[in-house]
Design a protein around this motif. Structure first.
Motif, mmCIF file in Angstrom:
data_model
loop_
_atom_site.group_PDB
_atom_site.id
_atom_site.type_symbol
_atom_site.label_atom_id
_atom_site.label_comp_id
_atom_site.label_asym_id
_atom_site.label_seq_id
_atom_site.Cartn_x
_atom_site.Cartn_y
_atom_site.Cartn_z
ATOM 1 N N VAL A 133 0.850 -1.193 0.000
ATOM 2 C CA VAL A 133 0.000 0.000 0.000
ATOM 3 C C VAL A 133 0.887 1.245 0.000
ATOM 4 C CG1 VAL A 133 -1.694 1.347 1.322
ATOM 5 C CG2 VAL A 133 -1.968 -1.127 1.137
ATOM 6 N N GLY A 134 1.962 1.204 0.792
ATOM 7 C CA GLY A 134 2.866 2.354 0.920
ATOM 8 C C GLY A 134 3.719 2.620 -0.302
ATOM 9 N N ILE A 135 4.318 1.592 -0.882
ATOM 10 C CA ILE A 135 5.228 1.842 -2.017
ATOM 11 C C ILE A 135 4.487 2.254 -3.281
ATOM 12 C CG2 ILE A 135 7.079 0.337 -1.157
ATOM 13 C CD1 ILE A 135 6.227 -1.719 -3.348
ATOM 14 N N MET A 136 3.203 1.872 -3.396
ATOM 15 C CA MET A 136 2.445 2.232 -4.593
ATOM 16 C C MET A 136 1.739 3.581 -4.445
ATOM 17 S SD MET A 136 3.500 -0.255 -6.274
ATOM 18 C CE MET A 136 2.767 0.155 -7.843
ATOM 19 N N CYS A 137 1.688 4.094 -3.241
ATOM 20 C CA CYS A 137 1.046 5.390 -2.986
ATOM 21 C C CYS A 137 2.053 6.508 -3.302
ATOM 22 C CB CYS A 137 0.602 5.470 -1.522
ATOM 23 S SG CYS A 137 -0.219 7.026 -1.108
ATOM 24 N N PRO A 138 1.633 7.545 -4.038
ATOM 25 C CA PRO A 138 2.570 8.615 -4.391
ATOM 26 C C PRO A 138 2.982 9.515 -3.215
ATOM 27 C CG PRO A 138 0.372 9.110 -5.220
ATOM 28 C CD PRO A 138 0.307 7.733 -4.644
ATOM 29 N N ARG A 139 2.274 9.402 -2.097
ATOM 30 C CA ARG A 139 2.617 10.204 -0.913
ATOM 31 C C ARG A 139 3.081 9.283 0.211
ATOM 32 N NH1 ARG A 139 -2.498 13.862 0.441
ATOM 33 N NH2 ARG A 139 -1.104 14.480 2.135
ATOM 34 N N PRO A 140 3.939 9.771 1.116
ATOM 35 C CA PRO A 140 4.354 8.936 2.250
ATOM 36 C C PRO A 140 3.145 8.536 3.097
ATOM 37 C CG PRO A 140 5.745 10.884 2.085
ATOM 38 C CD PRO A 140 4.600 11.077 1.116
ATOM 39 N N VAL A 141 3.139 7.274 3.528
ATOM 40 C CA VAL A 141 2.032 6.741 4.321
ATOM 41 C C VAL A 141 2.516 6.439 5.734
ATOM 42 C CG1 VAL A 141 0.266 4.938 4.489
ATOM 43 C CG2 VAL A 141 1.045 5.696 2.237
ATOM 44 N N HIS A 142 1.729 6.834 6.722
ATOM 45 C CA HIS A 142 2.014 6.550 8.132
ATOM 46 C C HIS A 142 1.102 5.407 8.580
ATOM 47 C CE1 HIS A 142 4.232 10.390 8.854
ATOM 48 N NE2 HIS A 142 3.566 10.706 7.752
ATOM 49 N N TYR A 143 1.606 4.570 9.472
ATOM 50 C CA TYR A 143 0.833 3.425 9.959
ATOM 51 C C TYR A 143 0.938 3.279 11.467
ATOM 52 C CZ TYR A 143 0.872 1.562 5.180
ATOM 53 O OH TYR A 143 0.715 1.385 3.836
ATOM 54 N N MET A 144 -0.092 2.637 12.028
ATOM 55 C CA MET A 144 0.007 2.087 13.384
ATOM 56 C C MET A 144 0.631 0.710 13.222
ATOM 57 S SD MET A 144 -3.664 2.450 15.218
ATOM 58 C CE MET A 144 -4.418 4.008 15.572
ATOM 59 N N ALA A 145 1.504 0.354 14.127
ATOM 60 C CA ALA A 145 2.055 -1.006 14.098
ATOM 61 C C ALA A 145 2.060 -1.535 15.525
ATOM 62 C CB ALA A 145 3.467 -1.003 13.525
ATOM 63 N N LYS A 146 1.904 -2.845 15.667
ATOM 64 C CA LYS A 146 1.809 -3.396 17.019
ATOM 65 C C LYS A 146 3.061 -3.061 17.823
ATOM 66 C CE LYS A 146 3.060 -8.057 15.514
ATOM 67 N NZ LYS A 146 2.621 -9.439 15.417
ATOM 68 N N ASP A 147 2.828 -2.703 19.056
ATOM 69 C CA ASP A 147 3.858 -2.230 19.968
ATOM 70 C C ASP A 147 5.059 -3.180 20.054
ATOM 71 O OD1 ASP A 147 4.693 -0.303 22.002
ATOM 72 O OD2 ASP A 147 4.379 -1.945 23.423
ATOM 73 N N GLU A 148 4.805 -4.480 19.955
ATOM 74 C CA GLU A 148 5.881 -5.477 20.094
ATOM 75 C C GLU A 148 6.992 -5.269 19.060
ATOM 76 O OE1 GLU A 148 2.253 -6.159 21.392
ATOM 77 O OE2 GLU A 148 2.410 -7.247 19.505
ATOM 78 N N LEU A 149 6.643 -4.785 17.862
ATOM 79 C CA LEU A 149 7.654 -4.575 16.810
ATOM 80 C C LEU A 149 8.701 -3.550 17.228
ATOM 81 C CD1 LEU A 149 5.522 -4.469 13.526
ATOM 82 C CD2 LEU A 149 7.008 -6.306 14.298
ATOM 83 N N PHE A 150 8.274 -2.563 18.012
ATOM 84 C CA PHE A 150 9.172 -1.486 18.415
ATOM 85 C C PHE A 150 10.139 -1.922 19.522
ATOM 86 C CE2 PHE A 150 5.581 0.403 16.361
ATOM 87 C CZ PHE A 150 6.120 1.423 15.601
#
Length: 193
Positions: A50-67
């Motif tokens: 979704v992000g790489i095909m979108c012409p604008r930068p995309v922000h996401y929520m990601a599960k806390d464990e990843l951080f």
């Protein structure tokens, strides 16, 4: 170039030919202002595509464990993600999402909350409706149409922004708005499968 821009271009160069990604409806993404991108969720790779095909930068929520994972956490943060504690109402994550939209950014969301085990569109959670009602952001439905198999065609479809005027004026519930968003995603899937 930002880390996000660099990472996006590298991943785009690999993913686009590998998955033969076809982007449809990119012109439907407003060039400026807050945008809530709402997509179905069939793979862990969805946020990337979704992000790489979108012409604008995309922000996401990601599960806390990843951080919490060394190195990965820093990379995820630099790729415009912010943590959300799943399983309970994370007010900080909600505030961050609202601020991103109000400040004119693109916020990517998967209303189902988790990946579909069957590949079929599941029920959306009220979070998508919450963000759509609390901001003036344009709401753009998206459909990722797989499967994720090398050299198979993967479609990334961006629909036209959903007119939220009536929903906002009649003070519709977050659940009702999410249902509308999910029905638009469903239409995109059926139309482009």
């Amino acid at each position: 170039m930002t880390f996000y821009g660099f990472a996006r271009s590298v991943v785009y160069t690999i993913f686009k030919p590998w998955y033969r990604i076809q982007a449809i409806g990119v012109e439907n993404i407003p060039k400026e202002g807050g945008v809530l991108l709402c997509a179905n969720h069939i793979s862990v790779l969805d946020p990337i595509v979704v992000g790489i095909m979108c012409p604008r930068p995309v922000h996401y929520m990601a599960k806390d464990e990843l951080f919490q994972v060394p190195v990965l956490g820093g990379i995820v943060r630099k790729c415009n993600a912010f943590p959300v504690k799943r399983g309970f109402n994370d007010r900080e994550a909600l505030r961050t999402g609202l601020k991103l939209l109000k400040d004119g950014h693109v916020f990517g969301l998967f209303p189902e909350g988790t990946r579909s085990k069957t590949g079929e569109l599941g029920k959306g959670l009220s979070g998508a409706g919450f963000f759509a009602l609390r901001t003036e952001a344009q709401v753009v439905p998206c459909a990722v149409i797989g499967p994720y198999k090398s050299l198979n065609k993967l479609k990334m479809v961006y629909g036209k922004p959903i007119d939220m005027t009536e929903m906002r004026q009649t003070k519709a519930s977050a659940e009702q708005v999410t249902e509308l968003i999910m029905s638009e995603i469903d239409k995109l899937i059926k139309e482009h499968k």
